[in-house]
Design a protein around this motif. Structure first.
Motif, PDB file in Angstrom:
ATOM      1  N   ALA A   1      -2.575 -41.257   3.474  1.00 49.54           N
ATOM      2  CA  ALA A   1      -1.201 -41.756   3.311  1.00 49.54           C
ATOM      3  C   ALA A   1      -1.034 -43.127   3.952  1.00 49.54           C
ATOM      4  N   GLY A   2      -1.802 -43.395   4.986  1.00 49.05           N
ATOM      5  CA  GLY A   2      -1.735 -44.700   5.629  1.00 49.05           C
ATOM      6  C   GLY A   2      -2.287 -45.816   4.761  1.00 49.05           C
ATOM      7  N   ALA A   3      -3.168 -45.463   3.817  1.00 49.15           N
ATOM      8  CA  ALA A   3      -3.799 -46.467   2.973  1.00 49.15           C
ATOM      9  C   ALA A   3      -3.336 -46.417   1.521  1.00 49.15           C
ATOM     10  N   ASP A   4      -2.710 -45.335   1.116  1.00 51.12           N
ATOM     11  CA  ASP A   4      -2.340 -45.104  -0.282  1.00 51.12           C
ATOM     12  C   ASP A   4      -0.816 -45.128  -0.410  1.00 51.12           C
ATOM     13  N   THR A   5      -0.291 -46.208  -0.963  1.00 49.75           N
ATOM     14  CA  THR A   5       1.150 -46.391  -1.087  1.00 49.75           C
ATOM     15  C   THR A   5       1.794 -45.285  -1.904  1.00 49.75           C
ATOM     16  N   GLU A   6       1.158 -44.888  -2.989  1.00 47.92           N
ATOM     17  CA  GLU A   6       1.722 -43.850  -3.855  1.00 47.92           C
ATOM     18  C   GLU A   6       1.829 -42.522  -3.099  1.00 47.92           C
ATOM     19  N   LEU A   7       0.782 -42.152  -2.377  1.00 42.65           N
ATOM     20  CA  LEU A   7       0.816 -40.918  -1.595  1.00 42.65           C
ATOM     21  C   LEU A   7       1.874 -41.027  -0.503  1.00 42.65           C
TER      22      LEU A   7
END
Length: 127
Positions: free
Chosen positions: A107-113
């Protein structure tokens, strides 16, 4: 505070929890494999439930830590808080420390998540 800021703070507190329980730490290879993992709706819902619990625990123990007067007391509070965090995560149906960590990292790296989790967190706080 935005979800991303809350997520960053939770990641910091979770890092302390994982450091206190080295047996639970993931290898670099495992972490890399999980970076592209897809998570089900039930896993994300379980993560949000655990995240809310961890945030509450973090708040309580942060306050206690700020009031501690010596290093020994601070260490005891950190250890107690870390144990409480691990227990809270594992007490949520469908969640464990490894999965929580994987979702938190991704979640820290994946904007969609991150946005999906933010919507779930908003819904959980409203309901």
């Amino acid at each position: 505070m935005t979800f991303r800021n809350t997520l960053a703070a939770a990641a910091s507190s979770f890092a302390i929890a994982v450091a206190a329980a080295p047996a639970l730490m993931m290898t670099t290879q495992t972490a890399a494999a999980q970076e592209t993992q897809s998570f089900s709706a039930s896993q994300l819902d379980a993560f949000v439930a655990a995240f809310v619990e961890v945030s509450e625990i973090r708040s309580v123990y942060t306050e206690q830590l700020q009031q501690a007067t010596d290093e020994s007391a601070q260490q005891a509070i950190v250890e107690e808080g870390n144990a409480a965090i691990v227990t809270a995560i594992e007490d949520v149906d469908g969640m464990d420390v490894t999965l929580y960590s994987a979702i938190l990292e991704q979640a820290g790296a994946d904007t969609e998540l991150n946005e999906r989790l933010s919507r779930r967190l908003d819904a959980a706080s409203e309901g």
